[in-house]
Scaffold this motif. Structure first.
Motif, PDB file in Angstrom:
ATOM      1  N   VAL A  90       2.964   4.827  12.519  1.00  0.00           N
ATOM      2  CA  VAL A  90       3.238   3.577  11.789  1.00  0.00           C
ATOM      3  C   VAL A  90       3.275   2.403  12.754  1.00  0.00           C
ATOM      4  O   VAL A  90       2.678   1.352  12.495  1.00  0.00           O
ATOM      5  CB  VAL A  90       4.576   3.684  11.017  1.00  0.00           C
ATOM      6  N   VAL A  91       3.959   2.574  13.876  1.00  0.00           N
ATOM      7  CA  VAL A  91       4.056   1.508  14.869  1.00  0.00           C
ATOM      8  C   VAL A  91       2.664   1.119  15.381  1.00  0.00           C
ATOM      9  O   VAL A  91       2.362  -0.063  15.566  1.00  0.00           O
ATOM     10  CB  VAL A  91       4.960   1.934  16.040  1.00  0.00           C
ATOM     11  N   LEU A  98       0.833  -1.206   0.000  1.00  0.00           N
ATOM     12  CA  LEU A  98       0.000   0.000   0.000  1.00  0.00           C
ATOM     13  C   LEU A  98       0.865   1.253   0.000  1.00  0.00           C
ATOM     14  O   LEU A  98       0.639   2.190  -0.775  1.00  0.00           O
ATOM     15  CB  LEU A  98      -0.915   0.008   1.228  1.00  0.00           C
ATOM     16  N   GLY A  99       1.858   1.273   0.887  1.00  0.00           N
ATOM     17  CA  GLY A  99       2.734   2.436   0.971  1.00  0.00           C
ATOM     18  C   GLY A  99       3.477   2.692  -0.322  1.00  0.00           C
ATOM     19  O   GLY A  99       3.646   3.841  -0.747  1.00  0.00           O
ATOM     20  N   LYS A 100       3.898   1.616  -0.973  1.00  0.00           N
ATOM     21  CA  LYS A 100       4.626   1.745  -2.237  1.00  0.00           C
ATOM     22  C   LYS A 100       3.717   2.312  -3.328  1.00  0.00           C
ATOM     23  O   LYS A 100       4.115   3.177  -4.114  1.00  0.00           O
ATOM     24  CB  LYS A 100       5.163   0.381  -2.657  1.00  0.00           C
ATOM     25  N   GLN A 101       2.487   1.829  -3.371  1.00  0.00           N
ATOM     26  CA  GLN A 101       1.550   2.312  -4.387  1.00  0.00           C
ATOM     27  C   GLN A 101       1.166   3.765  -4.153  1.00  0.00           C
ATOM     28  O   GLN A 101       1.046   4.548  -5.103  1.00  0.00           O
ATOM     29  CB  GLN A 101       0.293   1.436  -4.386  1.00  0.00           C
ATOM     30  N   VAL A 102       0.978   4.134  -2.890  1.00  0.00           N
ATOM     31  CA  VAL A 102       0.649   5.530  -2.571  1.00  0.00           C
ATOM     32  C   VAL A 102       1.812   6.434  -2.980  1.00  0.00           C
ATOM     33  O   VAL A 102       1.600   7.520  -3.533  1.00  0.00           O
ATOM     34  CB  VAL A 102       0.338   5.691  -1.065  1.00  0.00           C
ATOM     35  N   LYS A 103       3.033   5.993  -2.735  1.00  0.00           N
ATOM     36  CA  LYS A 103       4.211   6.774  -3.123  1.00  0.00           C
ATOM     37  C   LYS A 103       4.233   6.983  -4.644  1.00  0.00           C
ATOM     38  O   LYS A 103       4.483   8.097  -5.124  1.00  0.00           O
ATOM     39  CB  LYS A 103       5.482   6.062  -2.671  1.00  0.00           C
ATOM     40  N   GLN A 104       3.978   5.940  -5.391  1.00  0.00           N
ATOM     41  CA  GLN A 104       3.952   6.061  -6.852  1.00  0.00           C
ATOM     42  C   GLN A 104       2.858   7.015  -7.312  1.00  0.00           C
ATOM     43  O   GLN A 104       3.057   7.805  -8.236  1.00  0.00           O
ATOM     44  CB  GLN A 104       3.734   4.677  -7.472  1.00  0.00           C
ATOM     45  N   GLY A 134      10.590  -5.345  11.565  1.00  0.00           N
ATOM     46  CA  GLY A 134      10.226  -5.729  10.203  1.00  0.00           C
ATOM     47  C   GLY A 134       9.823  -4.599   9.300  1.00  0.00           C
ATOM     48  O   GLY A 134       9.747  -4.773   8.085  1.00  0.00           O
ATOM     49  N   VAL A 135       9.553  -3.420   9.866  1.00  0.00           N
ATOM     50  CA  VAL A 135       9.182  -2.285   9.027  1.00  0.00           C
ATOM     51  C   VAL A 135      10.420  -1.768   8.301  1.00  0.00           C
ATOM     52  O   VAL A 135      11.463  -1.547   8.911  1.00  0.00           O
ATOM     53  CB  VAL A 135       8.560  -1.141   9.864  1.00  0.00           C
ATOM     54  N   LYS A 136      10.309  -1.595   7.014  1.00  0.00           N
ATOM     55  CA  LYS A 136      11.413  -1.064   6.209  1.00  0.00           C
ATOM     56  C   LYS A 136      11.186   0.427   6.018  1.00  0.00           C
ATOM     57  O   LYS A 136      10.486   0.858   5.107  1.00  0.00           O
ATOM     58  CB  LYS A 136      11.471  -1.785   4.859  1.00  0.00           C
ATOM     59  N   TRP A 137      11.781   1.223   6.895  1.00  0.00           N
ATOM     60  CA  TRP A 137      11.523   2.651   6.928  1.00  0.00           C
ATOM     61  C   TRP A 137      12.105   3.356   5.710  1.00  0.00           C
ATOM     62  O   TRP A 137      13.223   3.074   5.291  1.00  0.00           O
ATOM     63  CB  TRP A 137      12.097   3.258   8.197  1.00  0.00           C
ATOM     64  N   PRO A 146       1.184   3.564   5.459  1.00  0.00           N
ATOM     65  CA  PRO A 146       1.519   2.179   5.792  1.00  0.00           C
ATOM     66  C   PRO A 146       2.807   1.722   5.127  1.00  0.00           C
ATOM     67  O   PRO A 146       3.161   2.177   4.045  1.00  0.00           O
ATOM     68  CB  PRO A 146       0.313   1.401   5.240  1.00  0.00           C
ATOM     69  N   GLY A 147       3.508   0.828   5.821  1.00  0.00           N
ATOM     70  CA  GLY A 147       4.743   0.304   5.265  1.00  0.00           C
ATOM     71  C   GLY A 147       5.980   1.058   5.687  1.00  0.00           C
ATOM     72  O   GLY A 147       7.086   0.759   5.240  1.00  0.00           O
ATOM     73  N   GLY A 148       5.832   2.062   6.549  1.00  0.00           N
ATOM     74  CA  GLY A 148       6.988   2.794   7.036  1.00  0.00           C
ATOM     75  C   GLY A 148       7.462   3.915   6.138  1.00  0.00           C
ATOM     76  O   GLY A 148       8.632   4.308   6.176  1.00  0.00           O
ATOM     77  N   TYR A 149       6.575   4.451   5.313  1.00  0.00           N
ATOM     78  CA  TYR A 149       6.917   5.589   4.450  1.00  0.00           C
ATOM     79  C   TYR A 149       6.646   6.883   5.217  1.00  0.00           C
ATOM     80  O   TYR A 149       5.501   7.183   5.551  1.00  0.00           O
ATOM     81  CB  TYR A 149       6.095   5.561   3.168  1.00  0.00           C
TER      82      TYR A 149
END
Length: 274
Positions: free
Chosen positions: A139-140, A45-51, A88-91, A108-111
């Motif tokens: 995020v936490v 989700l975080g990756k898609q929102v960033k894009q 596990g979160v990849k900030w 979400p996802g640590g972005y």
């Protein structure tokens, strides 16, 4: 999935009604987010929102590597604290070039996204760290994921995580850039993020009162500087909330010596600030 959702919601409702308190409700909502949205789905989700932010909303990132490295270096010890609570979160830290927006937000996802307006508004590194630590707390606490589920429904969110609902992702991105309420947090979530923020700031060696002084400054300046309103509109810094942060610091004996400008003035000068 629907059957699992019904069971979890039923248990959550029972817990909330029996306990009759905000803390129990928050814990129950966390259980829903943790059960129905995996860390991998949050990352997607975080990756898609960033894009979406980059392609559709056309946000502009700071290109000067010294500024980006400075913000990421400041956040590094804070995020190490946060990782203890949620491994596990990849900030990922991104600096958005918008001096008029005094804001930061997390997805979400640590972005984590920091606006240059926030950097220019801070007077000490403790203030800037305090805001980033607060956002890490969201995020936490899985606050963004919970907000999405509450507003859009679990089926819509899971479909978006799987890349099956691009319109939902676009809606989230548009709300974020527009200062909307898609990821707006309630009072209990803000209080929880404040507690995380104070602990993480202290653990990183910074004065945990930095978030308090930043709140107080925004309260004084919001009438003269419209940009300040953006952060206050989603992070209401009333007297009760400030008092609660002070209480958290006192009860947990939180300490942090670093409350100096540090390298901040040089960074602000590069950004065109005084």
């Amino acid at each position: 999935m629907q059957r699992i959702l019904s069971v979890v919601l039923g248990l959550t409702l029972a817990t909330g009604l029996t306990a009759g308190c905000t803390k129990q409700r928050v814990q129950a909502e966390k259980a829903i987010a943790r059960t129905l949205i995996s860390d991998e789905q949050e990352e997607d989700l975080g990756k898609q929102v960033k894009q979406e932010l980059e392609t559709k909303e056309k946000i502009k990132y700071v290109q000067d590597p010294s500024i980006v490295d400075y913000v990421r270096t400041l956040s590094s010890p804070v995020l190490r604290q946060a990782t203890k609570d949620r491994p596990g979160v990849k900030w990922k830290i991104n600096v958005i070039d918008d001096p008029k927006m005094v804001n930061a937000f997390a997805t979400p996802g640590g972005y984590l996204y920091v606006y240059t307006g926030l950097i220019l508004a801070a007077d000490t590194e403790a203030e800037l760290v305090g805001v980033m630590a607060h956002e890490a707390g969201h995020v936490v606490g899985r606050h963004s994921a919970r907000a999405m589920v509450n507003q859009m429904g679990i089926q819509t969110v899971t479909a978006a995580a799987l890349g099956q609902n691009p319109s939902a992702v676009g809606q989230i991105a548009a709300q974020l850039v527009g200062g909307g309420t898609m990821l707006a947090h309630g009072r209990s979530e803000e209080i929880e993020a404040d507690e995380y923020g104070a602990r993480y700031s202290s653990g990183a060696g910074y004065d945990p009162r930095g978030l308090i002084t930043f709140f107080e400054k925004l309260q004084k300046q919001q009438g003269d500087t419209p940009g300040f309103m953006k952060w206050l509109s989603t992070h209401p810094a009333n007297k009760d909330r400030i008092a609660n942060i002070q209480k958290i610091i006192s009860q947990n004996n939180l300490r942090g010596k670093n409350n100096a400008p540090g390298g901040l003035p040089a960074i602000k000068q590069k950004l065109g600030g005084k």
